[in-house]
Design a protein around this motif. Structure first.
Motif, PDB file in Angstrom:
ATOM      1  N   ASN A  51      96.866  11.667  68.492  1.00 36.81           N
ATOM      2  CA  ASN A  51      95.968  10.908  67.616  1.00 36.81           C
ATOM      3  C   ASN A  51      96.408  10.930  66.157  1.00 36.81           C
ATOM      4  O   ASN A  51      95.579  11.017  65.247  1.00 36.81           O
ATOM      5  CB  ASN A  51      94.526  11.431  67.742  1.00 36.81           C
ATOM      6  CG  ASN A  51      93.972  11.301  69.150  1.00 36.81           C
ATOM      7  OD1 ASN A  51      94.118  10.255  69.786  1.00 36.81           O
ATOM      8  ND2 ASN A  51      93.375  12.370  69.654  1.00 36.81           N
ATOM      9  N   CYS A  52      97.719  10.847  65.948  1.00 36.84           N
ATOM     10  CA  CYS A  52      98.247  10.813  64.585  1.00 36.84           C
ATOM     11  C   CYS A  52      98.174   9.381  64.044  1.00 36.84           C
ATOM     12  O   CYS A  52      98.691   8.453  64.661  1.00 36.84           O
ATOM     13  CB  CYS A  52      99.686  11.310  64.553  1.00 36.84           C
ATOM     14  SG  CYS A  52      99.859  13.043  65.009  1.00 36.84           S
ATOM     15  N   GLU A  53      97.529   9.221  62.889  1.00 36.23           N
ATOM     16  CA  GLU A  53      97.452   7.909  62.262  1.00 36.23           C
ATOM     17  C   GLU A  53      98.705   7.602  61.455  1.00 36.23           C
ATOM     18  O   GLU A  53      99.027   6.439  61.210  1.00 36.23           O
ATOM     19  CB  GLU A  53      96.226   7.820  61.364  1.00 36.23           C
ATOM     20  CG  GLU A  53      94.906   7.909  62.103  1.00 36.23           C
ATOM     21  CD  GLU A  53      93.724   7.734  61.171  1.00 36.23           C
ATOM     22  OE1 GLU A  53      93.784   6.863  60.276  1.00 36.23           O
ATOM     23  OE2 GLU A  53      92.743   8.485  61.328  1.00 36.23           O
ATOM     24  N   VAL A 143     100.668  18.837  63.907  1.00 34.27           N
ATOM     25  CA  VAL A 143      99.577  18.017  63.394  1.00 34.27           C
ATOM     26  C   VAL A 143      98.827  18.749  62.289  1.00 34.27           C
ATOM     27  O   VAL A 143      98.419  19.905  62.449  1.00 34.27           O
ATOM     28  CB  VAL A 143      98.610  17.634  64.530  1.00 34.27           C
ATOM     29  CG1 VAL A 143      97.482  16.745  63.984  1.00 34.27           C
ATOM     30  CG2 VAL A 143      99.362  16.914  65.651  1.00 34.27           C
ATOM     31  N   PHE A 144      98.669  18.051  61.175  1.00 32.80           N
ATOM     32  CA  PHE A 144      97.873  18.545  60.045  1.00 32.80           C
ATOM     33  C   PHE A 144      96.814  17.499  59.723  1.00 32.80           C
ATOM     34  O   PHE A 144      96.995  16.312  59.992  1.00 32.80           O
ATOM     35  CB  PHE A 144      98.758  18.797  58.824  1.00 32.80           C
ATOM     36  CG  PHE A 144      99.767  19.890  59.020  1.00 32.80           C
ATOM     37  CD1 PHE A 144      99.478  21.186  58.646  1.00 32.80           C
ATOM     38  CD2 PHE A 144     101.004  19.620  59.597  1.00 32.80           C
ATOM     39  CE1 PHE A 144     100.405  22.204  58.834  1.00 32.80           C
ATOM     40  CE2 PHE A 144     101.934  20.621  59.792  1.00 32.80           C
ATOM     41  CZ  PHE A 144     101.634  21.922  59.412  1.00 32.80           C
ATOM     42  N   GLN A 145      95.720  17.952  59.136  1.00 32.15           N
ATOM     43  CA  GLN A 145      94.659  17.022  58.767  1.00 32.15           C
ATOM     44  C   GLN A 145      94.680  16.750  57.277  1.00 32.15           C
ATOM     45  O   GLN A 145      94.862  17.654  56.460  1.00 32.15           O
ATOM     46  CB  GLN A 145      93.286  17.561  59.180  1.00 32.15           C
ATOM     47  CG  GLN A 145      93.030  17.446  60.676  1.00 32.15           C
ATOM     48  CD  GLN A 145      91.563  17.559  61.020  1.00 32.15           C
ATOM     49  OE1 GLN A 145      90.819  18.284  60.355  1.00 32.15           O
ATOM     50  NE2 GLN A 145      91.136  16.856  62.056  1.00 32.15           N
ATOM     51  N   GLU A 146      94.508  15.480  56.953  1.00 30.65           N
ATOM     52  CA  GLU A 146      94.477  15.026  55.567  1.00 30.65           C
ATOM     53  C   GLU A 146      93.111  14.406  55.290  1.00 30.65           C
ATOM     54  O   GLU A 146      92.584  13.659  56.119  1.00 30.65           O
ATOM     55  CB  GLU A 146      95.582  13.991  55.346  1.00 30.65           C
ATOM     56  CG  GLU A 146      95.634  13.410  53.955  1.00 30.65           C
ATOM     57  CD  GLU A 146      96.713  12.348  53.828  1.00 30.65           C
ATOM     58  OE1 GLU A 146      97.356  12.297  52.768  1.00 30.65           O
ATOM     59  OE2 GLU A 146      96.894  11.553  54.774  1.00 30.65           O
ATOM     60  N   THR A 147      92.531  14.736  54.148  1.00 28.02           N
ATOM     61  CA  THR A 147      91.233  14.184  53.773  1.00 28.02           C
ATOM     62  C   THR A 147      91.438  12.935  52.926  1.00 28.02           C
ATOM     63  O   THR A 147      92.138  12.964  51.913  1.00 28.02           O
ATOM     64  CB  THR A 147      90.398  15.212  52.995  1.00 28.02           C
ATOM     65  OG1 THR A 147      90.207  16.373  53.810  1.00 28.02           O
ATOM     66  CG2 THR A 147      89.046  14.644  52.610  1.00 28.02           C
ATOM     67  N   ARG A 156      86.812  11.061  54.989  1.00 30.97           N
ATOM     68  CA  ARG A 156      87.122  11.201  56.409  1.00 30.97           C
ATOM     69  C   ARG A 156      88.460  11.892  56.541  1.00 30.97           C
ATOM     70  O   ARG A 156      89.281  11.888  55.615  1.00 30.97           O
ATOM     71  CB  ARG A 156      87.146   9.846  57.118  1.00 30.97           C
ATOM     72  CG  ARG A 156      88.373   9.002  56.835  1.00 30.97           C
ATOM     73  CD  ARG A 156      88.366   7.733  57.683  1.00 30.97           C
ATOM     74  NE  ARG A 156      89.587   6.959  57.509  1.00 30.97           N
ATOM     75  CZ  ARG A 156      90.676   7.112  58.268  1.00 30.97           C
ATOM     76  NH1 ARG A 156      90.693   8.025  59.241  1.00 30.97           N
ATOM     77  NH2 ARG A 156      91.752   6.376  58.069  1.00 30.97           N
ATOM     78  N   LYS A 157      88.671  12.482  57.700  1.00 35.33           N
ATOM     79  CA  LYS A 157      89.933  13.172  57.937  1.00 35.33           C
ATOM     80  C   LYS A 157      90.782  12.365  58.903  1.00 35.33           C
ATOM     81  O   LYS A 157      90.274  11.698  59.798  1.00 35.33           O
ATOM     82  CB  LYS A 157      89.670  14.570  58.514  1.00 35.33           C
ATOM     83  CG  LYS A 157      88.963  15.500  57.535  1.00 35.33           C
ATOM     84  CD  LYS A 157      88.850  16.898  58.108  1.00 35.33           C
ATOM     85  CE  LYS A 157      88.111  17.824  57.160  1.00 35.33           C
ATOM     86  NZ  LYS A 157      88.841  18.021  55.887  1.00 35.33           N
ATOM     87  N   ARG A 158      92.092  12.434  58.711  1.00 36.33           N
ATOM     88  CA  ARG A 158      93.011  11.795  59.647  1.00 36.33           C
ATOM     89  C   ARG A 158      94.125  12.763  59.993  1.00 36.33           C
ATOM     90  O   ARG A 158      94.480  13.640  59.194  1.00 36.33           O
ATOM     91  CB  ARG A 158      93.600  10.510  59.071  1.00 36.33           C
ATOM     92  CG  ARG A 158      94.561  10.710  57.901  1.00 36.33           C
ATOM     93  CD  ARG A 158      95.220   9.392  57.531  1.00 36.33           C
ATOM     94  NE  ARG A 158      96.154   9.575  56.412  1.00 36.33           N
ATOM     95  CZ  ARG A 158      96.893   8.580  55.898  1.00 36.33           C
ATOM     96  NH1 ARG A 158      96.801   7.362  56.405  1.00 36.33           N
ATOM     97  NH2 ARG A 158      97.715   8.808  54.891  1.00 36.33           N
ATOM     98  N   ASN A 159      94.662  12.595  61.192  1.00 30.66           N
ATOM     99  CA  ASN A 159      95.761  13.447  61.650  1.00 30.66           C
ATOM    100  C   ASN A 159      97.090  12.907  61.142  1.00 30.66           C
ATOM    101  O   ASN A 159      97.383  11.717  61.262  1.00 30.66           O
ATOM    102  CB  ASN A 159      95.788  13.510  63.174  1.00 30.66           C
ATOM    103  CG  ASN A 159      94.682  14.364  63.738  1.00 30.66           C
ATOM    104  OD1 ASN A 159      93.996  15.080  63.010  1.00 30.66           O
ATOM    105  ND2 ASN A 159      94.478  14.296  65.043  1.00 30.66           N
TER     106      ASN A 159
END
Length: 199
Positions: A51-53, A143-147, A156-159
């Motif tokens: 689910n990486c954007e 995978v890291f989350q970015e705000t 919102r957060k994205r992968n």
């Protein structure tokens, strides 16, 4: 070597520990870059399944036989260990050295011993014989989350998938300056962050 597999065999491993996949080769006689579409699809599918954007690529560039693949293997094991610590609620990460401690007296971190096994990471070996040809990606992203903040102030957060990229070294006795420049330029264009290794 297991990392020479293509297609569906490589897809399975992409969702486990991952493996290095050659995604492009250099045809120096014709001065063209030849992509490996099957292996690129393996990486694309891995990003989609996690689910990486978006994604980011970290690479190491430099002269041949200067330890680029070994450095990436160390980075790989560091990221694996950090990922396990985040998921498993382990000790604080990243670990901090005791105040006033000297590097030559410190205990090696737990992730570093595994990095000495050449079968667990990018292909590397001592000596002057070239090991890496073309461009390689590790098949499993980290995978890291970015705000993200929208104009109305909502968040919102994205992968974000982090990919490690290993490239052929330049400036060896068989390559022209133009060929080395091609490798350097292509790596620069593809990389989000590029480490220039000057031994």
């Amino acid at each position: 070597f297991p990392w020479k597999r293509k297609g569906e065999q490589a897809v399975d491993s992409a969702f486990e520990g991952g493996e290095p996949l050659q995604v492009a080769s250099y045809d120096m006689d014709s001065n063209v870059v030849v992509p490996d579409h099957d292996n690129l699809m393996v990486v694309q599918k891995a990003l989609q399944n996690l689910n990486c954007e978006t994604f980011t690529i970290v690479s190491v560039i430099g002269a041949y036989r200067t330890g680029k693949s070994f450095l990436l293997t160390l980075t790989l094991h560091y990221l694996r260990y950090a990922d396990r610590m985040r998921r498993g609620g382990g000790p604080a990460w990243p670990p901090k050295c005791p105040s006033g401690s000297r590097l030559d007296q410190a205990e090696p971190p737990p992730w570093i011993a595994a990095s000495l096994d050449a079968d667990e990471g990018f292909c590397w070996r001592p000596g002057m014989t070239k090991c890496t040809e073309g461009i390689w990606l590790w098949s499993k992203p980290f995978v890291f989350q970015e705000t993200l903040k929208s104009p109305d102030g909502t968040e919102r957060k994205r992968n974000v998938g982090l990919l490690l990229m290993d490239t052929q070294g330049g400036w060896d006795s068989r390559m022209t300056k133009d060929e080395s420049a091609t490798i350097f330029g292509l790596t620069s264009v593809l990389s989000t962050k590029m480490i220039y290794n000057i031994q």
